[in-house]
Design a protein around this motif. Sequence first.
Motif, PDB file in Angstrom:
ATOM      1  N   LEU A  64       0.824  -1.204   0.000  1.00 33.14           N
ATOM      2  CA  LEU A  64       0.000   0.000   0.000  1.00 33.14           C
ATOM      3  C   LEU A  64       0.862   1.260   0.000  1.00 33.14           C
ATOM      4  CD1 LEU A  64      -2.846  -1.000   2.481  1.00 33.14           C
ATOM      5  CD2 LEU A  64      -3.068  -0.624   0.021  1.00 33.14           C
ATOM      6  N   TYR A  65       1.948   1.236   0.766  1.00 35.62           N
ATOM      7  CA  TYR A  65       2.860   2.380   0.785  1.00 35.62           C
ATOM      8  C   TYR A  65       3.486   2.582  -0.600  1.00 35.62           C
ATOM      9  CZ  TYR A  65       6.854   5.321   1.723  1.00 35.62           C
ATOM     10  OH  TYR A  65       7.782   6.326   1.670  1.00 35.62           O
ATOM     11  N   CYS A  66       3.929   1.496  -1.219  1.00 41.75           N
ATOM     12  CA  CYS A  66       4.510   1.596  -2.571  1.00 41.75           C
ATOM     13  C   CYS A  66       3.489   2.135  -3.562  1.00 41.75           C
ATOM     14  CB  CYS A  66       5.035   0.237  -3.029  1.00 41.75           C
ATOM     15  SG  CYS A  66       6.500  -0.318  -2.131  1.00 41.75           S
ATOM     16  N   ASP A  67       2.227   1.709  -3.432  1.00 44.85           N
ATOM     17  CA  ASP A  67       1.170   2.234  -4.305  1.00 44.85           C
ATOM     18  C   ASP A  67       1.007   3.739  -4.106  1.00 44.85           C
ATOM     19  OD1 ASP A  67       0.660  -0.277  -5.345  1.00 44.85           O
ATOM     20  OD2 ASP A  67      -1.149  -0.615  -4.134  1.00 44.85           O
ATOM     21  N   GLN A  68       1.063   4.200  -2.847  1.00 42.09           N
ATOM     22  CA  GLN A  68       0.945   5.630  -2.572  1.00 42.09           C
ATOM     23  C   GLN A  68       2.096   6.405  -3.192  1.00 42.09           C
ATOM     24  OE1 GLN A  68       0.722   5.985   1.683  1.00 42.09           O
ATOM     25  NE2 GLN A  68      -1.395   5.277   1.789  1.00 42.09           N
ATOM     26  N   VAL A  69       3.301   5.861  -3.076  1.00 34.45           N
ATOM     27  CA  VAL A  69       4.481   6.531  -3.640  1.00 34.45           C
ATOM     28  C   VAL A  69       4.365   6.590  -5.160  1.00 34.45           C
ATOM     29  CG1 VAL A  69       6.989   6.339  -3.956  1.00 34.45           C
ATOM     30  CG2 VAL A  69       5.981   5.986  -1.696  1.00 34.45           C
ATOM     31  N   ARG A  70       3.956   5.482  -5.779  1.00 31.88           N
ATOM     32  CA  ARG A  70       3.786   5.459  -7.240  1.00 31.88           C
ATOM     33  C   ARG A  70       2.724   6.457  -7.678  1.00 31.88           C
ATOM     34  NH1 ARG A  70       3.025  -0.107  -6.874  1.00 31.88           N
ATOM     35  NH2 ARG A  70       5.044  -1.034  -6.564  1.00 31.88           N
ATOM     36  N   ARG A  71       1.615   6.504  -6.938  1.00 31.80           N
ATOM     37  CA  ARG A  71       0.530   7.413  -7.273  1.00 31.80           C
ATOM     38  C   ARG A  71       1.015   8.864  -7.204  1.00 31.80           C
ATOM     39  NH1 ARG A  71      -2.966   5.924  -3.508  1.00 31.80           N
ATOM     40  NH2 ARG A  71      -3.443   4.064  -4.701  1.00 31.80           N
ATOM     41  N   ALA A  72       1.783   9.180  -6.162  1.00 35.74           N
ATOM     42  CA  ALA A  72       2.313  10.544  -6.026  1.00 35.74           C
ATOM     43  C   ALA A  72       3.264  10.868  -7.179  1.00 35.74           C
ATOM     44  CB  ALA A  72       3.026  10.702  -4.682  1.00 35.74           C
ATOM     45  N   ALA A  73       4.080   9.895  -7.577  1.00 35.77           N
ATOM     46  CA  ALA A  73       4.999  10.119  -8.700  1.00 35.77           C
ATOM     47  C   ALA A  73       4.221  10.338  -9.995  1.00 35.77           C
ATOM     48  CB  ALA A  73       5.954   8.934  -8.843  1.00 35.77           C
ATOM     49  N   LYS A  74       3.165   9.578 -10.198  1.00 41.31           N
ATOM     50  CA  LYS A  74       2.340   9.758 -11.405  1.00 41.31           C
ATOM     51  C   LYS A  74       1.674  11.127 -11.397  1.00 41.31           C
ATOM     52  CE  LYS A  74       2.579   5.903 -13.731  1.00 41.31           C
ATOM     53  NZ  LYS A  74       3.060   5.841 -15.091  1.00 41.31           N
ATOM     54  N   GLU A  75       1.218  11.563 -10.227  1.00 36.24           N
ATOM     55  CA  GLU A  75       0.600  12.885 -10.142  1.00 36.24           C
ATOM     56  C   GLU A  75       1.610  13.972 -10.473  1.00 36.24           C
ATOM     57  OE1 GLU A  75      -1.129  13.089  -6.253  1.00 36.24           O
ATOM     58  OE2 GLU A  75      -2.740  11.698  -6.775  1.00 36.24           O
ATOM     59  N   ARG A  76       2.855  13.830  -9.968  1.00 34.72           N
ATOM     60  CA  ARG A  76       3.900  14.809 -10.299  1.00 34.72           C
ATOM     61  C   ARG A  76       4.185  14.786 -11.798  1.00 34.72           C
ATOM     62  NH1 ARG A  76       6.048  12.977  -5.484  1.00 34.72           N
ATOM     63  NH2 ARG A  76       7.404  11.507  -6.549  1.00 34.72           N
ATOM     64  N   LEU A 121     -11.371   5.937 -11.637  1.00 36.35           N
ATOM     65  CA  LEU A 121     -11.195   4.892 -10.625  1.00 36.35           C
ATOM     66  C   LEU A 121      -9.722   4.715 -10.272  1.00 36.35           C
ATOM     67  CD1 LEU A 121     -13.730   2.156 -11.784  1.00 36.35           C
ATOM     68  CD2 LEU A 121     -13.826   3.487  -9.666  1.00 36.35           C
ATOM     69  N   ARG A 122      -8.862   4.822 -11.276  1.00 38.83           N
ATOM     70  CA  ARG A 122      -7.432   4.626 -11.017  1.00 38.83           C
ATOM     71  C   ARG A 122      -6.803   5.832 -10.339  1.00 38.83           C
ATOM     72  NH1 ARG A 122      -3.460   3.901  -9.020  1.00 38.83           N
ATOM     73  NH2 ARG A 122      -1.460   3.350  -9.908  1.00 38.83           N
TER      74      ARG A 122
END
Length: 161
Positions: A64-76, A121-122
């Motif tokens: 879940l933490y890795c998913d959060q980090v990936r999501r933040a990177a995608k947002e950036r 959703l993603r």
Amino acid sequence: MWDEMYEEFWDKLEHFCAKLCRDESRAEDLTQEVFLKALMNRSLIESFNARQCKAWLFATARNLYCDQVRRAAKERELMEALLPDGDEEPADETASAAVGLSDLESLMGTLTPADRMLFELRYTEGYNASELGEMLKLPPGTVRTRLLKIRTKLKDELLEE
């Protein structure tokens, strides 16, 4: 069983999450999210012994933490694609702040309803490709491919304007 699991693992898991996040409030949120996932997978958890349960909880926290980090990177990455070179990032780090809410709505309007739903959703709800695949009865690879095509289309639309 749930009370015992909570009593035995909450503090240890929260400490683990604090080391990952380096932020107490995020660690608590992440720990809560792990236990919510455990409740959603109740039948699986109930089949585990204590050692397997601990392994599942900690692996889920890490994922879940890795998913959060990936999501933040995608947002950036999305923000960088939305902003012209040399512009500073806006204080509000959302796509709607960079493009403008009406522009964002018109941009999202270029997508088919199915693509818009998948994208939201993603990137809004935070579901990963595996979870979306289960919902939509598609392989995760197909979901990732569709998301790539959607992102490419949105980027192309932005660059045309």
